[in-house]
Design an enzyme around this catalytic site. Structure first.
Site, mmCIF file in Angstrom:
data_model
loop_
_atom_site.group_PDB
_atom_site.id
_atom_site.type_symbol
_atom_site.label_atom_id
_atom_site.label_comp_id
_atom_site.label_asym_id
_atom_site.label_seq_id
_atom_site.Cartn_x
_atom_site.Cartn_y
_atom_site.Cartn_z
ATOM 1 N N HIS A 122 -5.326 119.431 18.969
ATOM 2 C CA HIS A 122 -5.886 119.741 17.652
ATOM 3 C C HIS A 122 -5.416 121.093 17.114
ATOM 4 O O HIS A 122 -5.540 121.362 15.918
ATOM 5 C CB HIS A 122 -7.426 119.670 17.677
ATOM 6 C CG HIS A 122 -8.102 120.813 18.358
ATOM 7 N ND1 HIS A 122 -8.557 120.754 19.668
ATOM 8 C CD2 HIS A 122 -8.427 122.059 17.930
ATOM 9 C CE1 HIS A 122 -9.129 121.892 19.989
ATOM 10 N NE2 HIS A 122 -9.061 122.708 18.954
ATOM 11 N N ASP A 152 -6.632 115.588 24.333
ATOM 12 C CA ASP A 152 -6.474 116.770 23.479
ATOM 13 C C ASP A 152 -5.551 117.795 24.125
ATOM 14 O O ASP A 152 -5.787 119.011 24.034
ATOM 15 C CB ASP A 152 -7.836 117.392 23.152
ATOM 16 C CG ASP A 152 -7.779 118.274 21.898
ATOM 17 O OD1 ASP A 152 -6.747 118.233 21.204
ATOM 18 O OD2 ASP A 152 -8.748 118.996 21.627
ATOM 19 N N SER A 226 -9.271 127.875 21.444
ATOM 20 C CA SER A 226 -8.783 126.543 21.812
ATOM 21 C C SER A 226 -7.346 126.611 22.300
ATOM 22 O O SER A 226 -6.478 127.210 21.654
ATOM 23 C CB SER A 226 -8.866 125.600 20.609
ATOM 24 O OG SER A 226 -10.191 125.290 20.292
#
Length: 469
Positions: A122, A152, A226
């Site tokens: 993402h 992911d 992230s």
């Protein structure tokens, strides 16, 4: 006169002596022995303990070495995407859209001296341009190597003039709940930020569909973290920070990381095959708890209850049956489905695992060879599986996937079209389907603006093409 005074004094002294003697003789002996009374207090009572102190270095974890080892291997990732959206009031009024650059940021971890970097899917999704800034402020353009949306995880690469500092993958299976960890990343574009916490839980699923198996920590993770590193006190990479649980998008005490064993397997598959090679066990069921244990008549409340075994899978070939309870795979205890799913994501087709099951109250050891998935889901149809030779012969074709089970939302539509369970799907967007891998690749590589085109053989043996948007 003097004689009178002396007589009075003598009488007084004699009376005093008689009184004292009487007291001693008759009264003092009858008095109870006085005891010392300890006063009771409401204050806390302190019980003596061993006051021997250990070395302070053993009591307080030292994060300095792990931080120094990690900082130079964690990078800042900038994703620039071109999107179309109204910009002026006139655009809104006339319904026009104009292209503009949209920038997103995150983190990544260098995993090889040659410039391979792992991050979250993402973080770089839909990127037209990816730039990487190292801890020494050098910036490089990155190339996307491959991604896996399911976990992911994404792999990108930069070309540097020298070997780069990197982090080695640790063994996330050996990480323990309560163990100290560091989260390293770039929250809110604050480069090279290190926070500390402990592992709060393992095999945590946030989807509600038992498709995830995160490491949960209480290390502070915020937007921008992230794709960054979760390391233990030795500086070993045990996770890729991926998500937070929050109402406002910022840290409130819970953060989640993809375990390093899963990330390493995804990266290796992308580098070797260009996509992820999943090895499946082939069991269907649910995790045991008090309610399910009562329903099936067992006193065990931990483990995975097998309600069905998929045909043509490793589990069926190894003899696992409906009603078995899986307690362990290799050395990993299975208490819930995410334990099972998480461990299998670290395995590849043709890997052998040792499955410990309980059958009729007896524990058995069953070796199982994992196979490639023989089933997949096609949007707007449902579950399809690899066709057998007899399936193909029935429709006089040498390629196609068999419709195994319709999605109930579309079943009535397909039945009206003369398509039933057992019919063959032969092409997706013009690509012939010889296996479920072909279907997955055709769907994955489809342009977002491209319609989904499906060719199906109906019960009259005719090939019909359907377009879905």
């Amino acid at each position: 006169m003097m004689k009178k005074i002396l007589s009075l004094v003598g009488v007084s002294v004699l009376g005093g002596l008689l009184t004292l003697g009487g007291y001693k003789l008759f009264i003092e002996k009858q008095q109870p022995e006085q005891l010392a009374v300890e006063q009771v207090s409401d204050l806390p009572v302190y019980v003596p303990t061993n006051t021997t102190l250990n070395n302070s270095a053993e009591i307080t974890p030292n994060f300095v070495e792990a931080a120094e080892k990690s900082l130079d291997a964690v990078v800042h990732v900038k994703n620039t995407a071109i999107v179309s959206a109204p910009i002026t009031m006139g655009d809104y009024f006339f319904g026009r859209s104009q292209p503009r650059a949209q920038v997103g940021t995150g983190s990544g971890v260098i995993i090889s001296p040659t410039g391979y970097i792992v991050t979250n899917n993402h973080v770089i999704q839909n990127a037209n341009e990816i730039s990487i800034t190292l801890n020494n402020n050098k910036t490089y353009m990155a190339e996307l190597v491959g991604t896996d949306e399911a976990t992911d995880i994404a792999l990108i690469k930069i070309e540097a003039d020298e070997d780069l500092p990197f982090l080695a993958f640790g063994d996330s299976d050996s990480a323990k709940i309560g163990e100290w960890v560091l989260a390293v990343g770039n929250p809110f574009n604050l480069n090279s930020t290190v926070t500390a916490g402990i592992i709060s839980a393992k095999s945590r699923d946030l989807s509600g569909r038992n498709t995830q198996s995160f490491i949960q920590t209480d290390a502070a993770v915020n937007p921008g973290n992230s794709g960054g590193a979760l390391v233990n006190t030795n500086g070993d990479l045990i996770g890729i920070n991926t998500a937070i649980s929050s109402r406002d998008g910022s840290y409130i005490g819970y953060s989640f990381a993809v375990p390093s064993n899963i990330a390493r397997k995804i990266v290796n598959d992308i580098m070797e095959y260009g996509n992820v090679q999943n090895g499946i066990l082939g069991v269907v069921g649910s995790a045991l708890n008090s309610q399910t244990a009562e329903q099936i008549g067992t006193d065990m409340t931990e483990g995975f209850y097998v309600s069905d075994v998929t045909e043509d899978t490793g589990a069926e070939k190894a003899g696992i049956k409906s009603g078995d309870i899986i307690k362990k795979i290799d050395n990993v205890e299975i208490n819930k489905f995410s334990d099972l799913a998480g461990y299998l994501k670290t395995k590849s087709p043709n890997d052998e695992v040792i499955v410990t099951i309980v059958r009729d109250g007896n524990e058995e050891i069953v070796p199982v060879t994992l196979l490639k998935p023989s089933q997949t889901v096609i949007e707007t149809i449902g579950m399809v599986k690899n066709a057998t030779k007899s399936d193909l012969k029935k429709y006089d074709t040498d390629y196609g996937l068999k419709i195994y089970e319709f999605d109930e939302r579309y079943e009535a539509y397909w039945n009206r079209e003369g398509i039933e369970e057992g019919s063959l799907v032969t092409r997706i967007n013009g690509k012939k389907l010889y296996s479920v891998d072909d279907a997955q690749n055709a769907i994955k590589t489809r342009n977002m603006n491209e319609p989904l085109q499906i060719e199906v053989i109906n019960k009259q043996g005719e090939k019909v093409v359907y377009n879905f948007r």
